[in-house]
Motif scaffolding. Sequence first.
Motif, mmCIF file in Angstrom:
data_model
loop_
_atom_site.group_PDB
_atom_site.id
_atom_site.type_symbol
_atom_site.label_atom_id
_atom_site.label_comp_id
_atom_site.label_asym_id
_atom_site.label_seq_id
_atom_site.Cartn_x
_atom_site.Cartn_y
_atom_site.Cartn_z
ATOM 1 N N SER A 111 27.789 32.038 40.231
ATOM 2 C CA SER A 111 29.049 32.188 40.047
ATOM 3 C C SER A 111 29.723 30.931 40.788
ATOM 4 C CB SER A 111 29.808 33.588 40.681
ATOM 5 O OG SER A 111 29.406 33.567 42.155
ATOM 6 N N GLN A 112 29.066 30.661 42.003
ATOM 7 C CA GLN A 112 29.577 29.495 42.474
ATOM 8 C C GLN A 112 29.490 28.163 41.690
ATOM 9 O OE1 GLN A 112 31.205 31.449 44.843
ATOM 10 N NE2 GLN A 112 30.953 29.601 46.177
ATOM 11 N N GLN A 113 28.512 28.085 41.075
ATOM 12 C CA GLN A 113 28.262 26.860 40.038
ATOM 13 C C GLN A 113 29.036 26.827 38.960
ATOM 14 O OE1 GLN A 113 24.044 27.442 39.765
ATOM 15 N NE2 GLN A 113 23.571 25.701 41.186
ATOM 16 N N THR A 114 29.524 28.260 38.304
ATOM 17 C CA THR A 114 29.999 28.173 37.128
ATOM 18 C C THR A 114 31.494 28.739 37.040
ATOM 19 O OG1 THR A 114 28.838 30.315 36.616
ATOM 20 C CG2 THR A 114 27.691 28.146 35.930
ATOM 21 N N GLY A 115 31.490 29.952 37.827
ATOM 22 C CA GLY A 115 33.040 30.436 37.678
ATOM 23 C C GLY A 115 32.755 31.810 37.362
ATOM 24 N N SER A 116 34.068 32.598 37.255
ATOM 25 C CA SER A 116 33.955 34.010 36.767
ATOM 26 C C SER A 116 33.467 34.590 35.666
ATOM 27 C CB SER A 116 35.550 34.576 37.300
ATOM 28 O OG SER A 116 36.432 34.061 36.442
ATOM 29 N N ILE A 117 33.860 33.710 34.446
ATOM 30 C CA ILE A 117 33.741 34.277 33.268
ATOM 31 C C ILE A 117 32.110 34.283 32.928
ATOM 32 C CG2 ILE A 117 33.686 33.727 30.949
ATOM 33 C CD1 ILE A 117 36.722 32.973 31.211
ATOM 34 N N PRO A 118 31.404 33.127 33.267
ATOM 35 C CA PRO A 118 29.840 33.165 33.263
ATOM 36 C C PRO A 118 29.360 34.253 33.870
ATOM 37 C CG PRO A 118 30.919 30.753 33.330
ATOM 38 C CD PRO A 118 31.889 31.737 33.518
ATOM 39 N N LEU A 119 29.606 34.540 35.113
ATOM 40 C CA LEU A 119 29.127 35.480 36.115
ATOM 41 C C LEU A 119 29.219 36.855 35.401
ATOM 42 C CD1 LEU A 119 28.055 36.429 38.591
ATOM 43 C CD2 LEU A 119 30.509 36.636 39.503
ATOM 44 N N ALA A 120 30.532 37.213 34.649
ATOM 45 C CA ALA A 120 30.438 38.457 33.990
ATOM 46 C C ALA A 120 29.321 38.632 32.881
ATOM 47 C CB ALA A 120 32.091 38.486 33.449
ATOM 48 N N LEU A 121 29.330 37.293 32.369
ATOM 49 C CA LEU A 121 28.294 37.473 31.217
ATOM 50 C C LEU A 121 26.624 37.770 31.881
ATOM 51 C CD1 LEU A 121 29.380 34.359 29.172
ATOM 52 C CD2 LEU A 121 29.356 37.018 28.577
ATOM 53 N N ILE A 122 26.526 37.271 33.027
ATOM 54 C CA ILE A 122 25.194 37.330 33.728
ATOM 55 C C ILE A 122 25.078 38.675 34.060
ATOM 56 C CG2 ILE A 122 23.936 36.626 35.709
ATOM 57 C CD1 ILE A 122 23.587 34.815 33.420
ATOM 58 N N LEU A 123 26.139 39.297 34.596
ATOM 59 C CA LEU A 123 26.149 40.761 35.083
ATOM 60 C C LEU A 123 25.879 41.692 33.903
ATOM 61 C CD1 LEU A 123 29.288 40.856 37.628
ATOM 62 C CD2 LEU A 123 26.774 40.710 37.995
ATOM 63 N N ALA A 124 26.547 41.413 32.719
ATOM 64 C CA ALA A 124 26.132 42.184 31.401
ATOM 65 C C ALA A 124 24.847 42.069 31.111
ATOM 66 C CB ALA A 124 27.295 41.668 30.425
ATOM 67 N N ALA A 125 24.293 40.968 31.251
ATOM 68 C CA ALA A 125 22.871 40.279 30.871
ATOM 69 C C ALA A 125 21.783 41.131 32.068
ATOM 70 C CB ALA A 125 22.639 39.042 30.981
#
Length: 716
Positions: free
Chosen positions: A520-534
């Motif tokens: 999340s620190q490298q990418t932001g909140s939207i990609p983090l949400a996708l990773i949490l879904a993954a």
Amino acid sequence: MLLRRLFSVLPALVVALALGAPLLPGKALAAPVQTGHIEVELVAQEAGAAPGATVFVALRQKIQPGWHTYWRNPGDAGDATRIVWTLPPGWTAGDIVWPTPEKSRVGPLLDFAYTGEVLLPVPITVPADAQAGSVVTLKAAAAFLVCEQVCVPEDAVVTLTLPVVAGMPATDPAWGAKVAETLAKAPKSAGLKAVFNLQGGVLKLAVTGAPLKGADLSGAFFYPYSGKVIEHPPEQAIERGPEGLTLSLTPGYDFTQGTPPTQLSGVLALNGAAYEVTATAGAIPPGAQGLGAPAKAAGASLGLPLAVAFAFLGGLILNLMPCVFPILSMKAASLTAHAHDAGKTRVQGLAFLAGVVVTFLALAGLLIAVRAGGDAVGWGFQLQSPPVVAALSLLMLLVALNMSGVFEVGASVQGVGSGASGDGVGGSFLTGALAVVVAAPCTAPFMAGALGYALTQPPLLALAVFLGLALGFAAPFVLLAFIPGLLARLPRPGPWMDVLKKGLAFPMYATAAWLAWVFSQQTGSIPLALILAAAVLTAFTAWLYGLAQARRIEGKGAVVPFVLAALSLVAAIALVVVAARAAPAAAPSSVAETAPSGPGLAAEPWSPERVAALQAEGKVVMVDFTADWCVTCKVNEGAALKGQRLADAFKTSNAVLLRADWTKRDAVIAAALAEHGRAGVPLYLVYPKGGGEPVILPQLLTEGLVIEAVEKAAKG
């Protein structure tokens, strides 16, 4: 003299007649000539010449040991090699392609010379109407000044017989590869931008461009084409910048007494590379300065045996660093599985060693290759890649779910490490591999010097140092596996082992969460949400897979849960790919917004210019080189770089904390780390009041140690 020359040529004539070389197409023939201190001949890159093409013919000099010939600009004394060609009608010769010379100091003079064997390639243009099947003779009259303590003018007339062939000629089997190598290494224009500026009595030459970003600039030297633009003997001081470098030269006759030139042309030579540059008058760009002089990498003078020893010690200590703590649960579960079976324990120990060594060498080889390609990366570069961090986060989640008993993979791969069933060889190997991937980004005492040495050496020597590091890192676990007396102290196998394994899964869950935060620190909140879904899909996959395993053991149908598990895993992978693509372009870490380090203390963003400005103001400067993926860095920030007592000490000492965040790739930070002999983080520098070189603090900090260093720096 005539008889001696005749007898010297006679053997070549006999060979030529015996082979019929002048009569048969497809062969090139030349005969070496001895001039006294040089063996001279013409050699070709191609075995023939095609009509309308260009063939490279090189004047080969094999120079007597202790003697030398000269570059196009011979320096303070000497004379360049000259070639006068006699060619068939329509054939033309171009200019010599000069290899990068060597510096030869003779008393107060500095010459630019060649020693040993040197090839001077020349492009020869073949006329389009050259008759295929014919044979031509190329003749060159070469003149040299060859010197030792005395200089002797020598000359030679050399010839080369080439067949004219239709189509693409073959490479000359004897000399083609060497001529091609000389051409490949010869200085070339690489799109570099160069300006010069006369500042008082110093001629500043600034060169910037992609090939110089992150390059080793120590030993950089400018060889001018003209012998009158600079004084050759003085040292050329180097100042680095994020985009290139600035050399401080001593102006020569053209600047001091003659007409100053409008251009400054020559060769910029680095360690292992050389570029043609043409500079015009102008202001020195910011990208060519600001990072100070290149420093020899820490440990560069260690020598291989000592560097390997330091690497081994550093690997041992790395086991005590916070980076390794999340992996300790995997190691512990792996040990307890076969604690009372000496044979299986030893096999696991060797498998763990293999996993550590293979992964260390693989990462080291990739690091060396990437750096050779010009990228400014350091140790831990794998965690600067958001896709890699995302994949590791999900892998750690799978490891934790496996240890929790949600599913089993073969010999419980800890399924990547527990070895709960079978011999656990694959699990132990993967445990070692994962331990390296997660733990290696941090550096331990002794590692800095060893890595600094390794990254200045040829690949084989560098890999030897990394092998020492791998052996040190694996040594405690391997020794424990081979000392039955220590393992015998553990309780006999029983239900407690399953409880322990499931309890040790939670550090792995924490590791997965930490890696998701780094992402999340490298990418932001939207990609983090996708990773949490993954992550949810990954957990669902593990549950379905475990359900299928249970149904198969019970003799029930398992196809449906297996298929659903596969589909869920594919969906999780797809989300990771989408998250990686959705990540915004990484902004340079060194220009991050000011962030509080703790109560009452804020860290400003680091830059070389900011350090220089604060030093000019008479302030003490502490620089924290850190990264979110560096566990040791975060432990230090929480334990030593926060708190009101520290803030008060900084205020009293008129000190400023700067933070260089290397979570994402940043060439400027990489260059600064290299300047201090480091290939990774953490690194802590304290610059004293009034300027001067910084003090390097240990990699494990305490609040008292930092306060003491700042207070000492405030005293100047």
